[in-house]
Design an enzyme around this catalytic site. Structure first.
Site, PDB file in Angstrom:
ATOM      1  N   HIS A 154      10.014  -1.688  69.080  1.00  0.00           N
ATOM      2  CA  HIS A 154       9.537  -2.682  70.043  1.00  0.00           C
ATOM      3  C   HIS A 154       8.138  -2.359  70.567  1.00  0.00           C
ATOM      4  CE1 HIS A 154      11.223   0.040  73.274  1.00  0.00           C
ATOM      5  NE2 HIS A 154      10.146  -0.386  73.894  1.00  0.00           N
ATOM      6  N   ASP A 184      15.800   0.270  66.608  1.00  0.00           N
ATOM      7  CA  ASP A 184      14.571   0.272  67.401  1.00  0.00           C
ATOM      8  C   ASP A 184      13.690   1.475  67.083  1.00  0.00           C
ATOM      9  OD1 ASP A 184      12.733  -0.786  69.163  1.00  0.00           O
ATOM     10  OD2 ASP A 184      13.616   0.172  70.924  1.00  0.00           O
ATOM     11  N   GLY A 256       6.316   2.586  79.106  1.00  0.00           N
ATOM     12  CA  GLY A 256       5.297   3.397  78.456  1.00  0.00           C
ATOM     13  C   GLY A 256       5.853   4.671  77.862  1.00  0.00           C
ATOM     14  N   ASN A 257       7.047   5.095  78.329  1.00  0.00           N
ATOM     15  CA  ASN A 257       7.719   6.248  77.726  1.00  0.00           C
ATOM     16  C   ASN A 257       8.402   5.883  76.414  1.00  0.00           C
ATOM     17  OD1 ASN A 257       8.120   7.439  80.865  1.00  0.00           O
ATOM     18  ND2 ASN A 257       7.846   8.970  79.269  1.00  0.00           N
ATOM     19  N   SER A 258       8.536   4.588  76.121  1.00  0.00           N
ATOM     20  CA  SER A 258       9.239   4.162  74.913  1.00  0.00           C
ATOM     21  C   SER A 258       8.637   4.798  73.669  1.00  0.00           C
ATOM     22  CB  SER A 258       9.171   2.640  74.779  1.00  0.00           C
ATOM     23  OG  SER A 258       9.917   2.009  75.770  1.00  0.00           O
ATOM     24  N   LEU A 313      30.078  -4.722  54.628  1.00  0.00           N
ATOM     25  CA  LEU A 313      31.468  -5.026  54.344  1.00  0.00           C
ATOM     26  C   LEU A 313      31.760  -6.515  54.547  1.00  0.00           C
ATOM     27  CD1 LEU A 313      34.306  -4.031  53.592  1.00  0.00           C
ATOM     28  CD2 LEU A 313      34.672  -3.466  56.016  1.00  0.00           C
ATOM     29  N   GLY A 314      31.209  -7.084  55.609  1.00  0.00           N
ATOM     30  CA  GLY A 314      31.360  -8.514  55.829  1.00  0.00           C
ATOM     31  C   GLY A 314      32.590  -8.907  56.608  1.00  0.00           C
ATOM     32  N   ILE A 317      34.605  -7.648  63.573  1.00  0.00           N
ATOM     33  CA  ILE A 317      35.583  -6.660  64.031  1.00  0.00           C
ATOM     34  C   ILE A 317      35.570  -6.570  65.550  1.00  0.00           C
ATOM     35  CG2 ILE A 317      35.623  -5.260  61.942  1.00  0.00           C
ATOM     36  CD1 ILE A 317      33.539  -3.441  63.202  1.00  0.00           C
TER      37      ILE A 317
END
Length: 408
Positions: A154, A184, A256-258, A313-314, A317
């Site tokens: 991000h 991310d 800003g720490n991201s 797998l599709g 769940i």
């Protein structure tokens, strides 16, 4: 001494000083009286020593970087109106109306740029401005000496230019090698063959709840900020994606720490800071980091392939609740409940049905629905696996050939 020439405050000081001199001169000072009585000052023989993080910080700081990106106006996600009144409970203050030549103008402009300004009046449209490139800042760290940098997806999503600033003040342009929105994470590369960058190792061992950690990053564009705390929780699901497995830490993390690293006391990266929980936008001691073992797998894939390929797998769940387990005659809530197989998916073709409970994959027990998602994602597409399931009270096995998870 002409006492009458002093003001009231000065008189008090002068009088106290004279009295103190008199008492000391007479040999009955406060400290002197204790000494004469043979008393000893109260103190510990060995002082309590809190852990110092200075050695760790000094060692790892050169490998932590600030990441600055620019984004074209049409790609930037902006709100046309900024809501909420100035001030008030839980509100944030906007940029004051000051002249651009004012010494504090740049400070307040940057403050607003990081999302702290609601605009001129609550609910009113922001003033119309000429289109300009949006800028944002985050953090990151070197993962190799030849210029690979780890950060958050991000932070660099939709970026037109990426600049990496080092601890010594130097800066380099970087390109986005690959990104993985589902975790991310993103991988950058600096093209500087003559440089040998300091880099960090990802921790091999998983952290324990209660371990000390240190976070370094670029909050609000300040750069090189260090905070400390402990691991507060692990395997947190915060609704960010199907593979949530976050570490929860209480080290102060802010905007800003991201993308910045969280270290153990050996100087190894145990997590990549990515999110905070906050009703106000500021830190309240609940932050989340992508654990090192997840980061390692994603970064390796991005470095080697430029993308992350996951098994598919599709099935839709959900967790096995106590009520569901009792209704199906089971004593525990282990496994993942199949809500619905997706049409033409590997699960559909293999014959999985709604109401099946998946207990294991190739003999490896599945604790819950999140564990199943992570386990299937780690399997290479085209691999044949065996699922142990419960169907209407009977335990049976089903063979499935895993597909490839699409970007959609």
């Amino acid at each position: 001494m002409q006492i009458k020439s002093f003001t009231r405050n000065n008189l008090g000081i002068a009088t106290a000083a004279a009295l103190g001199a008199l008492v000391a001169g007479s040999g009955i000072g406060l400290v002197g009286s204790y000494a004469q009585a043979g008393a000893e000052p109260l103190r510990l023989e060995e002082p309590v020593r809190m852990p110092s993080f200075a050695d760790v910080v000094e060692r790892v700081s050169p490998a932590v970087v600030s990441v600055r990106v620019t984004i074209e106006p049409e790609q930037a996600e902006r709100s046309e109106t900024r809501r909420g009144p100035r001030g008030g409970p839980g509100q944030q203050f906007g940029m004051p109306d000051i002249d651009p030549d004012h010494p504090l103008y740049e400070f307040f402009r940057r403050f607003e740029e990081f999302g702290f300004g609601p605009g001129p009046r609550g609910g009113e449209p922001a003033p119309q401005r000429p289109p300009r490139r949006a800028a944002s800042q985050g953090s990151g760290f070197f993962i190799s000496g030849d210029g690979y940098v780890v950060t958050n997806d991000h932070v660099v999503r939709n970026a037109t230019t990426v600049e990496v600033m080092l601890d010594d003040g130097s800066s380099f342009e970087a390109e986005v090698v690959g990104n993985d929105p589902r975790t991310d994470l993103a991988l950058l590369k600096i093209d500087a063959p003559e440089q040998d960058f300091p880099y960090l190792n990802l921790a091999d061992e998983r952290s324990r709840i209660g371990d000390w950690v240190v976070a370094i990053g670029n909050p609000f564009g300040l750069g090189g900020s260090v905070t400390a705390g402990i691991i507060s929780g692990e395997a947190r699901d915060i609704g960010a994606g199907p593979y949530d497995e976050f570490l929860q830490i209480d080290a102060p993390i802010n905007r800003g720490n991201s993308g910045g690293p969280t270290f153990n006391l050996a100087g190894e990266v145990v997590g990549v800071n990515t999110a905070i929980f906050s009703p106000s936008g500021g830190n309240i001691g609940i932050a989340f980091a992508i654990p090192a073992h997840v980061t390692s797998n994603v970064v390796t894939a991005l470095m080697e392939q430029g993308e992350v390929v996951r098994g598919y797998l599709g099935v839709q769940i959900q967790p096995v609740t106590q009520e569901i387990a009792e209704a199906m005659g089971r004593d525990d809530t282990q496994g993942a409940l199949v809500a619905q197989p997706q049409p033409d998916s590997p699960a559909d073709e293999a014959g999985l049905e709604s109401g099946d409970i998946i207990l294991s994959v190739d003999g490896e027990s599945i604790a819950d629905h999140r564990a199943l998602s992570r386990r299937i994602a780690d399997i290479d597409p085209g691999t044949a696996i065996t699922l142990e399931i419960v169907r209407r009270g009977d335990v049976r096995e089903i063979s499935v050939e895993i597909g490839r998870l699409s970007d959609a």
